[in-house]
Each structure stands twice: as structure tokens, then as C-alpha cells.
Design a protein around this motif. Structure first.
Motif, PDB file in Angstrom:
ATOM      1  N   ARG A   1      26.909  33.384  82.626  1.00 52.45           N
ATOM      2  CA  ARG A   1      27.249  34.748  83.033  1.00 52.45           C
ATOM      3  C   ARG A   1      26.688  35.144  84.384  1.00 52.45           C
ATOM      4  O   ARG A   1      27.273  35.996  85.065  1.00 52.45           O
ATOM      5  N   VAL A   2      25.572  34.553  84.778  1.00 51.78           N
ATOM      6  CA  VAL A   2      24.878  35.016  85.978  1.00 51.78           C
ATOM      7  C   VAL A   2      25.004  34.029  87.136  1.00 51.78           C
ATOM      8  O   VAL A   2      25.190  34.439  88.288  1.00 51.78           O
TER       9      VAL A   2
ATOM     10  N   ARG B   1      23.208  32.776  79.625  1.00 51.71           N
ATOM     11  CA  ARG B   1      22.794  33.469  80.839  1.00 51.71           C
ATOM     12  C   ARG B   1      23.264  32.721  82.083  1.00 51.71           C
ATOM     13  O   ARG B   1      23.750  33.325  83.046  1.00 51.71           O
TER      14      ARG B   1
END
Length: 201
Positions: free
Chosen positions: A114-115, A111
């Protein structure tokens, strides 16, 4: 006692789910605390220098972290059979807790990649490596759930990990090809402790 907590943290959820199962929620004040892997955590760092939740502040000023330590401490305060068994079953439960927590470690790193990481700096091989760990953990869980005890710390950890995948990674469709895990999770997630601690945010 005061628990520093984030409603999206699967590790904090594990602590709260155990507290519910052990009848301890009335003894714990929950305080939402902001954390970030790339920024300051002024509500947390004075208590946990790693700047992570959960952290449990005891009445005598002692602070406990991480979730594994807090869960074992709280388990000792509850009445009746605990979620940390003794004898050979203990090592099985702790290993399954490590499996659930390790799945979460890989999911959180994915996460963040990706974020939070700027798109131009994202590393596809890193992402793929973490997803491979998630997949391997899920396959091991599928093999384990038919013989898993109805309730112990390993079951709680695995359930919180699967719940986090639903929360943050629905595209992984972890139930596909894993009917035993899907059926087990459907039943376990209906427990009051799991329903009361569902992630949000």
C-alpha cells in the motif's frame, strides 16, 4: 552487546520487550539502523546479509538474527524464570510466537503493497490475501487468550503484533468482535516493558 534496531519495527520491539522483562536493558546498547525492502541497508548488511533488523552483535563478534533467535539467546541470560518454558508448554509458547510473527509478516507485506509499491502496480488480490491472513490470525488469538499464560514469548509476540496493527492499521479496528483479545491486550500493554517499547516513527 549492541542491538541494531528500528523504532517502528515490531520484531525489534519484541526483542527489546523481552530484554526489559528479563532485566537485560543495561547490558544492551541500542543503535538505530535504517532499512528498506527496496534499498540498501549499509548499517545492517555487513552484520546481517538480509539487511533486516533486529540484529544482535555480541562482544565476541558473533551476530545473531532474526528476532526469534535473539529472543531465545537473551532469555538465557536473564535471572529467574524465562519466557521460553520447557516441556509441552514450550511448543505452545513457540506456536503462539509463530502466530504473532506470522500476523506481522502479513501486515508488513500489506504495508509495503500500500505504501511502497507504485499505485499503478498495486495488486488488489495480494492485499486482500494478506488481510485475510491477518483476520484469521486475529480470530485464532481471540480463541487463545482466555487460556494464555500471563507471560511468555508467545504472549509478547502477540502483544507486539496487536500493537503494530494499532500503529500502522488503525482502520482494521481489530478489537471489533474480539472482546477477549481487547481486554487482554489492554492489560498486557500496560506492562512496563510494553510501555517502554511502544513503536514510533
Amino acid at each position: 552487546m549492541k542491538l541494531l534496531y528500528s523504532p517502528a519495527s515490531p520484531y525489534a520491539r519484541k526483542v527489546l520487550a523481552l530484554a526489559h522483562e528479563r532485566g537485560l536493558t543495561g547490558r544492551i546498547t541500542v543503535a538505530t539502523a535504517a532499512t528498506a525492502p527496496t534499498g540498501a541497508a549499509p548499517d545492517v548488511t555487513p552484520h546481517n546479509p538480509l539487511g533486516k533488523v533486529p540484529a544482535l552483535l555480541l562482544d565476541d563478534g558473533t551476530v545473531l538474527y532474526d528476532s526469534r533467535v535473539i529472543c531465545e539467546y537473551l532469555d538465557g541470560l536473564g535471572d529467574g524464570p524465562g519466557l521460553f518454558p520447557q516441556g509441552p508448554a514450550r511448543w505452545d509458547a513457540l506456536t503462539r510466537q509463530a502466530l504473532g510473527d506470522g500476523l506481522l509478516d502479513a501486515a508488513l507485506l500489506t504495508r509495503y503493497e500500500r505504501v511502497l509499491r507504485p499505485e499503478a502496480q498495486r495488486w488488489a488480490a495480494w492485499d486482500a490475501g494478506q488481510v485475510a491472513k491477518i483476520t484469521a490470525a486475529l480470530d485464532r488469538i481471540e480463541a487463545l487468550v482466555p487460556a494464555m499464560p500471563a507471560l511468555d514469548i508467545g504472549a509478547v509476540a502477540i502483544a507486539c503484533a496487536l500493537g503494530y496493527l494499532d500503529f500502522r492499521f488503525p482502520e482494521l479496528a481489530w478489537r471489533e468482535g474480539r472482546p477477549a483479545s481487547a481486554a487482554w491486550y489492554a492489560a498486557f500493554s500496560a506492562r512496563p516493558a510494553m510501555a517502554a517499547t511502544a513503536p514510533r516513527g
